[in-house]
Motif scaffolding. Structure first.
Motif, PDB file in Angstrom:
ATOM      1  N   GLU A 204       0.845  -1.199   0.000  1.00 51.97           N
ATOM      2  CA  GLU A 204       0.000   0.000   0.000  1.00 51.97           C
ATOM      3  C   GLU A 204       0.882   1.251   0.000  1.00 51.97           C
ATOM      4  O   GLU A 204       1.892   1.329   0.703  1.00 51.97           O
ATOM      5  N   ASP A 205       0.483   2.226  -0.829  1.00 54.85           N
ATOM      6  CA  ASP A 205       1.210   3.499  -0.939  1.00 54.85           C
ATOM      7  C   ASP A 205       2.679   3.287  -1.322  1.00 54.85           C
ATOM      8  O   ASP A 205       3.585   3.990  -0.843  1.00 54.85           O
ATOM      9  N   ALA A 206       2.939   2.330  -2.168  1.00 57.23           N
ATOM     10  CA  ALA A 206       4.311   2.055  -2.607  1.00 57.23           C
ATOM     11  C   ALA A 206       4.297   1.583  -4.052  1.00 57.23           C
ATOM     12  O   ALA A 206       3.237   1.278  -4.616  1.00 57.23           O
ATOM     13  N   GLY A 207       5.480   1.548  -4.663  1.00 54.33           N
ATOM     14  CA  GLY A 207       5.601   1.073  -6.032  1.00 54.33           C
ATOM     15  C   GLY A 207       5.991  -0.400  -6.055  1.00 54.33           C
ATOM     16  O   GLY A 207       5.842  -1.120  -5.066  1.00 54.33           O
ATOM     17  N   MET A 208       6.521  -0.804  -7.169  1.00 53.39           N
ATOM     18  CA  MET A 208       6.879  -2.211  -7.340  1.00 53.39           C
ATOM     19  C   MET A 208       8.033  -2.315  -8.331  1.00 53.39           C
ATOM     20  O   MET A 208       8.068  -1.583  -9.327  1.00 53.39           O
ATOM     21  N   ALA A 209       8.986  -3.200  -8.054  1.00 57.23           N
ATOM     22  CA  ALA A 209      10.147  -3.378  -8.929  1.00 57.23           C
ATOM     23  C   ALA A 209      10.138  -4.779  -9.531  1.00 57.23           C
ATOM     24  O   ALA A 209       9.570  -5.717  -8.963  1.00 57.23           O
ATOM     25  N   ALA A 210      10.772  -4.909 -10.670  1.00 62.63           N
ATOM     26  CA  ALA A 210      10.885  -6.199 -11.350  1.00 62.63           C
ATOM     27  C   ALA A 210      12.170  -6.218 -12.153  1.00 62.63           C
ATOM     28  O   ALA A 210      12.842  -5.192 -12.313  1.00 62.63           O
ATOM     29  N   MET A 211      12.514  -7.389 -12.666  1.00 62.30           N
ATOM     30  CA  MET A 211      13.715  -7.558 -13.472  1.00 62.30           C
ATOM     31  C   MET A 211      13.324  -8.202 -14.797  1.00 62.30           C
ATOM     32  O   MET A 211      12.618  -9.211 -14.821  1.00 62.30           O
ATOM     33  N   VAL A 212      13.767  -7.596 -15.903  1.00 62.75           N
ATOM     34  CA  VAL A 212      13.469  -8.109 -17.238  1.00 62.75           C
ATOM     35  C   VAL A 212      14.757  -8.632 -17.864  1.00 62.75           C
ATOM     36  O   VAL A 212      15.770  -7.932 -17.876  1.00 62.75           O
ATOM     37  N   LYS A 213      14.703  -9.842 -18.377  1.00 66.06           N
ATOM     38  CA  LYS A 213      15.879 -10.455 -18.999  1.00 66.06           C
ATOM     39  C   LYS A 213      15.773 -10.310 -20.512  1.00 66.06           C
ATOM     40  O   LYS A 213      14.841 -10.837 -21.128  1.00 66.06           O
ATOM     41  N   LEU A 214      16.733  -9.616 -21.118  1.00 66.47           N
ATOM     42  CA  LEU A 214      16.731  -9.390 -22.554  1.00 66.47           C
ATOM     43  C   LEU A 214      17.830 -10.207 -23.234  1.00 66.47           C
ATOM     44  O   LEU A 214      18.992 -10.150 -22.823  1.00 66.47           O
ATOM     45  N   PRO A 215      17.496 -10.968 -24.267  1.00 71.25           N
ATOM     46  CA  PRO A 215      18.511 -11.755 -24.988  1.00 71.25           C
ATOM     47  C   PRO A 215      19.469 -10.885 -25.790  1.00 71.25           C
ATOM     48  O   PRO A 215      20.579 -11.302 -26.106  1.00 71.25           O
ATOM     49  N   GLN A 216      19.041  -9.672 -26.143  1.00 70.33           N
ATOM     50  CA  GLN A 216      19.902  -8.724 -26.853  1.00 70.33           C
ATOM     51  C   GLN A 216      19.388  -7.318 -26.614  1.00 70.33           C
ATOM     52  O   GLN A 216      18.273  -7.127 -26.112  1.00 70.33           O
ATOM     53  N   ALA A 217      20.195  -6.333 -26.936  1.00 70.44           N
ATOM     54  CA  ALA A 217      19.802  -4.940 -26.721  1.00 70.44           C
ATOM     55  C   ALA A 217      18.614  -4.579 -27.619  1.00 70.44           C
ATOM     56  O   ALA A 217      18.507  -5.064 -28.750  1.00 70.44           O
ATOM     57  N   ILE A 218      17.718  -3.729 -27.085  1.00 67.31           N
ATOM     58  CA  ILE A 218      16.568  -3.270 -27.872  1.00 67.31           C
ATOM     59  C   ILE A 218      16.457  -1.756 -27.752  1.00 67.31           C
ATOM     60  O   ILE A 218      16.959  -1.139 -26.811  1.00 67.31           O
ATOM     61  N   ASP A 219      15.765  -1.159 -28.704  1.00 69.19           N
ATOM     62  CA  ASP A 219      15.637   0.299 -28.737  1.00 69.19           C
ATOM     63  C   ASP A 219      14.538   0.811 -27.813  1.00 69.19           C
ATOM     64  O   ASP A 219      14.597   1.957 -27.367  1.00 69.19           O
ATOM     65  N   GLY A 220      13.543  -0.033 -27.531  1.00 70.66           N
ATOM     66  CA  GLY A 220      12.455   0.424 -26.672  1.00 70.66           C
ATOM     67  C   GLY A 220      11.809  -0.737 -25.927  1.00 70.66           C
ATOM     68  O   GLY A 220      11.399  -1.722 -26.538  1.00 70.66           O
ATOM     69  N   LEU A 221      11.742  -0.611 -24.605  1.00 72.42           N
ATOM     70  CA  LEU A 221      11.115  -1.637 -23.775  1.00 72.42           C
ATOM     71  C   LEU A 221       9.796  -1.093 -23.236  1.00 72.42           C
ATOM     72  O   LEU A 221       9.763  -0.034 -22.612  1.00 72.42           O
ATOM     73  N   PHE A 222       8.724  -1.817 -23.476  1.00 73.43           N
ATOM     74  CA  PHE A 222       7.391  -1.399 -23.041  1.00 73.43           C
ATOM     75  C   PHE A 222       6.913  -2.309 -21.905  1.00 73.43           C
ATOM     76  O   PHE A 222       7.048  -3.531 -21.980  1.00 73.43           O
TER      77      PHE A 222
END
Length: 236
Positions: free
Chosen positions: A118-136
């Motif tokens: 409550e009243d806080a944000g949230m963090a996560a980790m995304v694993k990318l196989p290669q670099a990308i120009d835009g992550l949505f």
């Protein structure tokens, strides 16, 4: 070599075969309970075998050495199994003791579903196989409804931490609870979904069901997670 007479008349059997026959005779039944073939049984059997051998065809040295080697091997394997069980128990207890220091801390575990306070944000980790120009990034509530979307921008290959402020697209704070994080982007001209891991708080530690695994009870998770699955340990 002549066999022992009291082994059901099984003459001509080797020392190891006679041991097996003796062990079969000593199997537990409904009235006697469990019985084990002990070292004294091996020695007694060997003594009887030597006493009842044919004096004109005594046991040769090579046969005696082979039978004693067989006995030593069987006895050694039994002791080794016992030592491995003791070692496994000790290692599991040590892991549980070390894992107890994780109580109250955040750990990163595989899976897109995580708990937002409550009243806080949230963090996560995304694993990318290669670099990308835009992550949505898309955030869905427990009912599967889309509540927030945002763009992170260009990201390198590997693990990339993303943070959600806990608000919807209109800037309104959302209640605490379980939310799912989804990440996508263009890769080689095609839209791709990427692997996501989320953080969760450790409530308690427990031992597995005799399998040597140490399990973590995480806030908001219905089932415990194995300690081996933890990817990162965060702050308390």
């Amino acid at each position: 070599m002549a066999g022992i007479n009291n082994l059901g008349g099984q003459s001509g059997l080797s020392y190891v075969d006679q041991l097996k026959a003796l062990q079969e005779e000593k199997k537990p039944n409904e009235t006697t309970g469990k019985q084990d073939l002990k070292q004294e049984d091996f020695l007694s059997l060997l003594t009887k075998q030597l006493a009842q051998q044919d004096p004109f065809k005594p046991v040769g040295n090579d046969q005696m050495i082979a039978q004693m080697a067989s006995f030593a091997t069987v006895d050694g394997i039994g002791q080794m199994n016992s030592q491995f069980e003791t070692l496994n128990t000790s290692m599991t207890s040590n892991q549980a003791l070390q894992a107890s220091t994780l109580v109250g801390r955040d750990v990163l575990v595989p899976g897109a579903a995580g708990m937002k306070q409550e009243d806080a944000g949230m963090a996560a980790m995304v694993k990318l196989p290669q670099a990308i120009d835009g992550l949505f990034v898309r955030i869905e509530n427990e009912m599967g409804q889309l509540v927030s979307t945002f763009e992170v921008g260009a990201q390198p290959a590997g693990d990339n931490r993303i943070e959600w402020d806990g608000n919807d697209d209109n800037g309104n704070p959302l209640p605490g609870g379980k939310y799912r994080v989804k990440a996508s982007g263009l890769m080689d001209g095609e839209s791709r979904e990427f692997e996501v891991s989320t953080y969760a708080n450790v409530n308690s530690v427990l031992l597995g069901k005799g399998d040597g695994n140490v399990l973590l009870n995480l806030a908001g998770f219905e089932s415990p997670v194995r300690l081996a699955e933890v990817l990162e340990v965060g702050n308390a």
